[in-house]
Scaffold this motif. Structure first.
Motif, PDB file in Angstrom:
ATOM      1  N   PHE A   7      54.915  31.136  40.002  1.00 47.48           N
ATOM      2  CA  PHE A   7      55.714  32.224  39.456  1.00 47.48           C
ATOM      3  C   PHE A   7      57.174  32.030  39.828  1.00 47.48           C
ATOM      4  O   PHE A   7      57.494  31.771  40.984  1.00 47.48           O
ATOM      5  N   GLY A   8      58.044  32.174  38.839  1.00 46.23           N
ATOM      6  CA  GLY A   8      59.473  32.052  39.081  1.00 46.23           C
ATOM      7  C   GLY A   8      60.263  33.024  38.234  1.00 46.23           C
ATOM      8  O   GLY A   8      59.699  33.821  37.478  1.00 46.23           O
ATOM      9  N   ILE A   9      61.573  32.935  38.370  1.00 45.57           N
ATOM     10  CA  ILE A   9      62.488  33.811  37.634  1.00 45.57           C
ATOM     11  C   ILE A   9      63.304  32.964  36.668  1.00 45.57           C
ATOM     12  O   ILE A   9      63.838  31.917  37.029  1.00 45.57           O
ATOM     13  N   VAL A  10      63.395  33.444  35.432  1.00 46.17           N
ATOM     14  CA  VAL A  10      64.156  32.754  34.390  1.00 46.17           C
ATOM     15  C   VAL A  10      65.570  33.336  34.392  1.00 46.17           C
ATOM     16  O   VAL A  10      65.748  34.542  34.190  1.00 46.17           O
ATOM     17  N   GLU A  11      66.550  32.493  34.642  1.00 42.34           N
ATOM     18  CA  GLU A  11      67.942  32.960  34.692  1.00 42.34           C
ATOM     19  C   GLU A  11      68.395  33.551  33.362  1.00 42.34           C
ATOM     20  O   GLU A  11      69.049  34.571  33.313  1.00 42.34           O
ATOM     21  N   CYS A  12      68.052  32.880  32.278  1.00 44.48           N
ATOM     22  CA  CYS A  12      68.455  33.350  30.948  1.00 44.48           C
ATOM     23  C   CYS A  12      67.341  33.005  29.968  1.00 44.48           C
ATOM     24  O   CYS A  12      67.127  31.835  29.666  1.00 44.48           O
ATOM     25  N   ILE A  13      66.643  34.028  29.493  1.00 43.65           N
ATOM     26  CA  ILE A  13      65.542  33.786  28.559  1.00 43.65           C
ATOM     27  C   ILE A  13      66.118  33.375  27.208  1.00 43.65           C
ATOM     28  O   ILE A  13      67.116  33.916  26.760  1.00 43.65           O
ATOM     29  N   GLU A  14      65.527  32.358  26.613  1.00 41.74           N
ATOM     30  CA  GLU A  14      65.975  31.900  25.308  1.00 41.74           C
ATOM     31  C   GLU A  14      64.987  32.385  24.258  1.00 41.74           C
ATOM     32  O   GLU A  14      63.826  31.985  24.264  1.00 41.74           O
ATOM     33  N   LYS A  15      65.449  33.271  23.398  1.00 39.66           N
ATOM     34  CA  LYS A  15      64.601  33.789  22.325  1.00 39.66           C
ATOM     35  C   LYS A  15      64.208  32.627  21.416  1.00 39.66           C
ATOM     36  O   LYS A  15      64.998  31.719  21.168  1.00 39.66           O
ATOM     37  N   SER A  21      57.045  23.120  28.831  1.00 35.06           N
ATOM     38  CA  SER A  21      57.169  22.120  29.888  1.00 35.06           C
ATOM     39  C   SER A  21      56.880  22.732  31.255  1.00 35.06           C
ATOM     40  O   SER A  21      57.331  23.835  31.562  1.00 35.06           O
ATOM     41  N   TYR A  22      56.166  21.993  32.052  1.00 36.24           N
ATOM     42  CA  TYR A  22      55.851  22.404  33.413  1.00 36.24           C
ATOM     43  C   TYR A  22      57.062  22.082  34.286  1.00 36.24           C
ATOM     44  O   TYR A  22      57.334  20.922  34.583  1.00 36.24           O
ATOM     45  N   GLU A  23      57.830  23.118  34.659  1.00 32.15           N
ATOM     46  CA  GLU A  23      59.072  22.936  35.407  1.00 32.15           C
ATOM     47  C   GLU A  23      59.206  23.958  36.542  1.00 32.15           C
ATOM     48  O   GLU A  23      60.168  24.724  36.572  1.00 32.15           O
ATOM     49  N   PRO A  24      58.280  24.000  37.482  1.00 32.88           N
ATOM     50  CA  PRO A  24      58.343  25.026  38.527  1.00 32.88           C
ATOM     51  C   PRO A  24      59.597  24.952  39.390  1.00 32.88           C
ATOM     52  O   PRO A  24      60.109  25.989  39.827  1.00 32.88           O
ATOM     53  N   GLU A  25      60.116  23.760  39.607  1.00 34.95           N
ATOM     54  CA  GLU A  25      61.328  23.627  40.433  1.00 34.95           C
ATOM     55  C   GLU A  25      62.550  24.238  39.738  1.00 34.95           C
ATOM     56  O   GLU A  25      63.429  24.792  40.387  1.00 34.95           O
ATOM     57  N   LYS A  26      62.592  24.191  38.427  1.00 33.53           N
ATOM     58  CA  LYS A  26      63.707  24.759  37.666  1.00 33.53           C
ATOM     59  C   LYS A  26      63.813  26.269  37.865  1.00 33.53           C
ATOM     60  O   LYS A  26      64.892  26.841  37.829  1.00 33.53           O
ATOM     61  N   TYR A  27      62.665  26.919  38.089  1.00 28.62           N
ATOM     62  CA  TYR A  27      62.615  28.380  38.199  1.00 28.62           C
ATOM     63  C   TYR A  27      62.347  28.849  39.631  1.00 28.62           C
ATOM     64  O   TYR A  27      62.035  30.016  39.847  1.00 28.62           O
ATOM     65  N   ASP A  28      62.492  27.939  40.597  1.00 28.60           N
ATOM     66  CA  ASP A  28      62.302  28.266  42.020  1.00 28.60           C
ATOM     67  C   ASP A  28      60.982  29.011  42.225  1.00 28.60           C
ATOM     68  O   ASP A  28      60.937  30.097  42.804  1.00 28.60           O
ATOM     69  N   CYS A  29      59.916  28.404  41.730  1.00 31.77           N
ATOM     70  CA  CYS A  29      58.601  29.049  41.744  1.00 31.77           C
ATOM     71  C   CYS A  29      57.967  29.090  43.127  1.00 31.77           C
ATOM     72  O   CYS A  29      58.195  28.220  43.964  1.00 31.77           O
ATOM     73  N   ILE A  30      57.164  30.119  43.320  1.00 28.15           N
ATOM     74  CA  ILE A  30      56.291  30.220  44.487  1.00 28.15           C
ATOM     75  C   ILE A  30      54.865  30.112  43.956  1.00 28.15           C
ATOM     76  O   ILE A  30      54.606  30.402  42.781  1.00 28.15           O
ATOM     77  N   GLY A  31      53.945  29.686  44.801  1.00 31.28           N
ATOM     78  CA  GLY A  31      52.586  29.460  44.349  1.00 31.28           C
ATOM     79  C   GLY A  31      51.587  30.454  44.917  1.00 31.28           C
ATOM     80  O   GLY A  31      51.757  30.968  46.018  1.00 31.28           O
ATOM     81  N   VAL A  32      50.551  30.709  44.135  1.00 30.72           N
ATOM     82  CA  VAL A  32      49.421  31.521  44.573  1.00 30.72           C
ATOM     83  C   VAL A  32      48.179  30.647  44.383  1.00 30.72           C
ATOM     84  O   VAL A  32      47.950  30.110  43.296  1.00 30.72           O
ATOM     85  N   ASP A  33      47.409  30.501  45.440  1.00 32.49           N
ATOM     86  CA  ASP A  33      46.205  29.689  45.425  1.00 32.49           C
ATOM     87  C   ASP A  33      45.295  30.079  44.257  1.00 32.49           C
ATOM     88  O   ASP A  33      45.064  31.258  44.009  1.00 32.49           O
ATOM     89  N   GLY A  34      44.810  29.078  43.549  1.00 36.35           N
ATOM     90  CA  GLY A  34      43.969  29.321  42.387  1.00 36.35           C
ATOM     91  C   GLY A  34      42.684  30.051  42.707  1.00 36.35           C
ATOM     92  O   GLY A  34      42.227  30.885  41.927  1.00 36.35           O
TER      93      GLY A  34
END
Length: 120
Positions: A7-15, A21-34
């Motif tokens: 889960f991360g935060i999108v700085e600017c959502i693009e309509k 694309s799997y880009e967790p580092e781009k959104y500074d994601c944190i993880g929750v165990d599956g």
């Protein structure tokens, strides 16, 4: 093999953009165990998640819940409901990961920004 939901935060959502694309580092994601996530989805929390208004892969594809095998966009209008669900779950599970997710949701609320979820 361990898997996580991120889960991360999108700085600017693009309509109209396809978020594929799997880009967790781009959104500074944190993880929750599956395994923890799966446990939550089989309890009452799963029913509440099915009422959470989200979008699957782009802002034109409304959805309810989190896309288990895809990318979910969570609008600011759903953050408080999402926070309440995670808060209730953490009361039962006392998880550091859920505490981090609550912090991430609170940050998104404070900044009025969309969140992104990467499923497995």
């Amino acid at each position: 093999m361990a898997y996580i939901h991120e889960f991360g935060i999108v700085e600017c959502i693009e309509k109209n953009k396809e978020y594929v694309s799997y880009e967790p580092e781009k959104y500074d994601c944190i993880g929750v165990d599956g395994d923890l996530f799966d446990e939550l989805m089989t309890k009452d929390f799963g029913e509440k998640m099915h009422q959470l208004e989200t979008f699957a892969h782009n802002t034109n594809r409304s959805y309810k819940n989190l896309a288990y095998f895809g990318i979910t966009l969570i609008p600011p209008s759903s953050h408080r409901q999402f926070l309440n669900i995670v808060y209730e779950a953490n009361d039962e599970y006392k998880s550091k990961e859920l505490e981090e997710l609550m912090k991430k949701i609170a940050e998104a609320i404070k900044e009025s920004k969309w969140m992104i979820h990467f499923g497995v």
